[in-house]
Design a protein around this motif. Sequence first.
Motif, PDB file in Angstrom:
ATOM      1  N   THR A   1       0.845  -1.197   0.000  1.00  0.00           N
ATOM      2  CA  THR A   1       0.000   0.000   0.000  1.00  0.00           C
ATOM      3  C   THR A   1       0.875   1.239   0.000  1.00  0.00           C
ATOM      4  OG1 THR A   1      -0.148  -0.240   2.410  1.00  0.00           O
ATOM      5  CG2 THR A   1      -2.001  -1.072   1.117  1.00  0.00           C
ATOM      6  N   ARG A   2       0.373   2.283  -0.680  1.00  0.00           N
ATOM      7  CA  ARG A   2       1.146   3.519  -0.819  1.00  0.00           C
ATOM      8  C   ARG A   2       0.202   4.716  -0.823  1.00  0.00           C
ATOM      9  NH1 ARG A   2       4.155   1.222  -5.237  1.00  0.00           N
ATOM     10  NH2 ARG A   2       5.042  -0.713  -4.488  1.00  0.00           N
ATOM     11  N   GLY A   3       0.683   5.825  -0.327  1.00  0.00           N
ATOM     12  CA  GLY A   3      -0.104   7.053  -0.367  1.00  0.00           C
ATOM     13  C   GLY A   3      -0.204   7.629  -1.756  1.00  0.00           C
ATOM     14  N   GLY A   4       0.856   7.447  -2.559  1.00  0.00           N
ATOM     15  CA  GLY A   4       0.903   7.968  -3.924  1.00  0.00           C
ATOM     16  C   GLY A   4       0.806   6.853  -4.944  1.00  0.00           C
TER      17      GLY A   4
ATOM     18  N   VAL B   1       0.257  -7.230  -5.129  1.00  0.00           N
ATOM     19  CA  VAL B   1      -1.069  -6.622  -5.149  1.00  0.00           C
ATOM     20  C   VAL B   1      -0.908  -5.196  -4.631  1.00  0.00           C
ATOM     21  CG1 VAL B   1      -3.432  -6.731  -4.283  1.00  0.00           C
ATOM     22  CG2 VAL B   1      -2.168  -8.851  -4.765  1.00  0.00           C
ATOM     23  N   TYR B   2      -1.391  -4.226  -5.413  1.00  0.00           N
ATOM     24  CA  TYR B   2      -1.132  -2.814  -5.109  1.00  0.00           C
ATOM     25  C   TYR B   2      -2.385  -2.109  -4.592  1.00  0.00           C
ATOM     26  CZ  TYR B   2       3.035  -3.542  -7.992  1.00  0.00           C
ATOM     27  OH  TYR B   2       4.218  -4.012  -8.517  1.00  0.00           O
ATOM     28  N   GLY B   3      -2.198  -1.360  -3.514  1.00  0.00           N
ATOM     29  CA  GLY B   3      -3.197  -0.395  -3.056  1.00  0.00           C
ATOM     30  C   GLY B   3      -2.530   0.967  -3.106  1.00  0.00           C
ATOM     31  N   GLU B   4      -2.778   1.717  -4.174  1.00  0.00           N
ATOM     32  CA  GLU B   4      -2.064   2.980  -4.375  1.00  0.00           C
ATOM     33  C   GLU B   4      -3.016   4.177  -4.286  1.00  0.00           C
ATOM     34  OE1 GLU B   4       1.906   2.443  -6.529  1.00  0.00           O
ATOM     35  OE2 GLU B   4       0.390   2.381  -8.097  1.00  0.00           O
ATOM     36  N   ALA B   5      -2.422   5.352  -4.288  1.00  0.00           N
ATOM     37  CA  ALA B   5      -3.171   6.625  -4.275  1.00  0.00           C
ATOM     38  C   ALA B   5      -4.041   6.760  -3.028  1.00  0.00           C
ATOM     39  CB  ALA B   5      -4.028   6.752  -5.535  1.00  0.00           C
ATOM     40  N   LEU B   6      -3.599   6.161  -1.921  1.00  0.00           N
ATOM     41  CA  LEU B   6      -4.433   6.140  -0.719  1.00  0.00           C
ATOM     42  C   LEU B   6      -4.473   7.481   0.004  1.00  0.00           C
ATOM     43  CD1 LEU B   6      -3.585   2.584   0.663  1.00  0.00           C
ATOM     44  CD2 LEU B   6      -5.354   3.293  -0.957  1.00  0.00           C
ATOM     45  N   ALA B   7      -3.581   8.388  -0.378  1.00  0.00           N
ATOM     46  CA  ALA B   7      -3.601   9.736   0.199  1.00  0.00           C
ATOM     47  C   ALA B   7      -3.956  10.773  -0.864  1.00  0.00           C
ATOM     48  CB  ALA B   7      -2.249  10.066   0.833  1.00  0.00           C
TER      49      ALA B   7
ATOM     50  N   GLU C   1     -12.019   9.146  -3.587  1.00  0.00           N
ATOM     51  CA  GLU C   1     -12.459   8.386  -4.758  1.00  0.00           C
ATOM     52  C   GLU C   1     -11.354   7.470  -5.270  1.00  0.00           C
ATOM     53  OE1 GLU C   1     -14.261   9.117  -9.254  1.00  0.00           O
ATOM     54  OE2 GLU C   1     -14.149  10.793  -7.851  1.00  0.00           O
ATOM     55  N   LEU C   2     -10.157   8.013  -5.446  1.00  0.00           N
ATOM     56  CA  LEU C   2      -9.037   7.198  -5.921  1.00  0.00           C
ATOM     57  C   LEU C   2      -8.689   6.100  -4.925  1.00  0.00           C
ATOM     58  CD1 LEU C   2      -6.560   9.819  -7.463  1.00  0.00           C
ATOM     59  CD2 LEU C   2      -7.753   7.993  -8.677  1.00  0.00           C
ATOM     60  N   ALA C   3      -8.670   6.461  -3.630  1.00  0.00           N
ATOM     61  CA  ALA C   3      -8.315   5.492  -2.598  1.00  0.00           C
ATOM     62  C   ALA C   3      -9.318   4.346  -2.559  1.00  0.00           C
ATOM     63  CB  ALA C   3      -8.234   6.180  -1.240  1.00  0.00           C
ATOM     64  N   SER C   4     -10.597   4.679  -2.606  1.00  0.00           N
ATOM     65  CA  SER C   4     -11.641   3.662  -2.541  1.00  0.00           C
ATOM     66  C   SER C   4     -11.565   2.712  -3.731  1.00  0.00           C
ATOM     67  CB  SER C   4     -13.019   4.344  -2.496  1.00  0.00           C
ATOM     68  OG  SER C   4     -14.044   3.383  -2.506  1.00  0.00           O
TER      69      SER C   4
ATOM     70  N   ILE D   1      -8.532   0.325  -3.321  1.00  0.00           N
ATOM     71  CA  ILE D   1      -8.773  -0.743  -2.350  1.00  0.00           C
ATOM     72  C   ILE D   1      -9.710  -1.795  -2.945  1.00  0.00           C
ATOM     73  CG2 ILE D   1      -9.853  -1.291  -0.133  1.00  0.00           C
ATOM     74  CD1 ILE D   1      -7.066  -0.078   0.116  1.00  0.00           C
ATOM     75  N   THR D   2     -10.727  -1.362  -3.663  1.00  0.00           N
ATOM     76  CA  THR D   2     -11.644  -2.297  -4.326  1.00  0.00           C
ATOM     77  C   THR D   2     -10.897  -3.162  -5.333  1.00  0.00           C
ATOM     78  OG1 THR D   2     -13.535  -0.812  -4.053  1.00  0.00           O
ATOM     79  CG2 THR D   2     -13.706  -2.476  -5.774  1.00  0.00           C
ATOM     80  N   ASP D   3     -10.032  -2.531  -6.116  1.00  0.00           N
ATOM     81  CA  ASP D   3      -9.240  -3.268  -7.111  1.00  0.00           C
ATOM     82  C   ASP D   3      -8.305  -4.273  -6.441  1.00  0.00           C
ATOM     83  OD1 ASP D   3     -10.488  -1.782  -9.066  1.00  0.00           O
ATOM     84  OD2 ASP D   3      -8.791  -0.438  -9.411  1.00  0.00           O
ATOM     85  N   ALA D   4      -7.694  -3.854  -5.330  1.00  0.00           N
ATOM     86  CA  ALA D   4      -6.778  -4.751  -4.599  1.00  0.00           C
ATOM     87  C   ALA D   4      -7.522  -5.962  -4.062  1.00  0.00           C
ATOM     88  CB  ALA D   4      -6.092  -3.988  -3.469  1.00  0.00           C
ATOM     89  N   LYS D   5      -8.714  -5.743  -3.520  1.00  0.00           N
ATOM     90  CA  LYS D   5      -9.519  -6.867  -3.001  1.00  0.00           C
ATOM     91  C   LYS D   5      -9.889  -7.830  -4.123  1.00  0.00           C
ATOM     92  CE  LYS D   5     -11.551  -4.514   1.001  1.00  0.00           C
ATOM     93  NZ  LYS D   5     -12.787  -3.932   1.584  1.00  0.00           N
TER      94      LYS D   5
END
Length: 197
Positions: free
Chosen positions: A137-140, A169-175, A179-182, A185-189
């Motif tokens: 997971t990453r903020g950017g 498996v990437y969870g990006e743009a979390l910060a 909208e991007l974060a959600s 996370i959906t894509d990662a799941k």
Amino acid sequence: MANVLVLKSSILGGYSQSNALIDHLLTNWEGQTQSIIERDLAANPVPMLDADVANALRGGDSLSEKQQAALAMSDQLIEELQISDTIIIAAPMYNFTIPTQLKNWFDLVARAGVTFSYTEQGPVGLLKDKKVIVVTTRGGIHKGAASDTLVPYLTNILGFVGLDNVEFVYGEALAMGEELASQSITDAKSTLSQLTA
């Protein structure tokens, strides 16, 4: 899936997105696994590599109490790896690399003659026939960019001990906004579900 080793390394505890993704995966796996070993390396850190610990990992007869404890911990961590069919690693990006807590774990499991050996052709990993899933997971947004030094490092260190069947498996743009974060996370799941189907 039979035996699963789960490594969490986020320092954020209940606020951790990588931990939440791993927990989501484990919930969906319920009843499908023989056994799960879960280690939270931030909540229960392993020893940091220093001169004493490095000497302990080489073995010897006159080890201090601290060294004996470090060697016993290393043996335990390696045994957990050896008996596992699947290893799931939560690796949030901190300052472009993995958390210190996860690096400490690698320092204790990368042992000459145990998880890798030196040959005339170079080092050979001794851990074989295991699947690795890394949730990062990453903020950017860093996937595929020069700023992502985490993925090459993990690919190298995992391959060094023989773990070359690795999926990221990437969870990006979390910060970068809800909208991007959600969506990330959906894509990662969704990706996790596909990898563990």
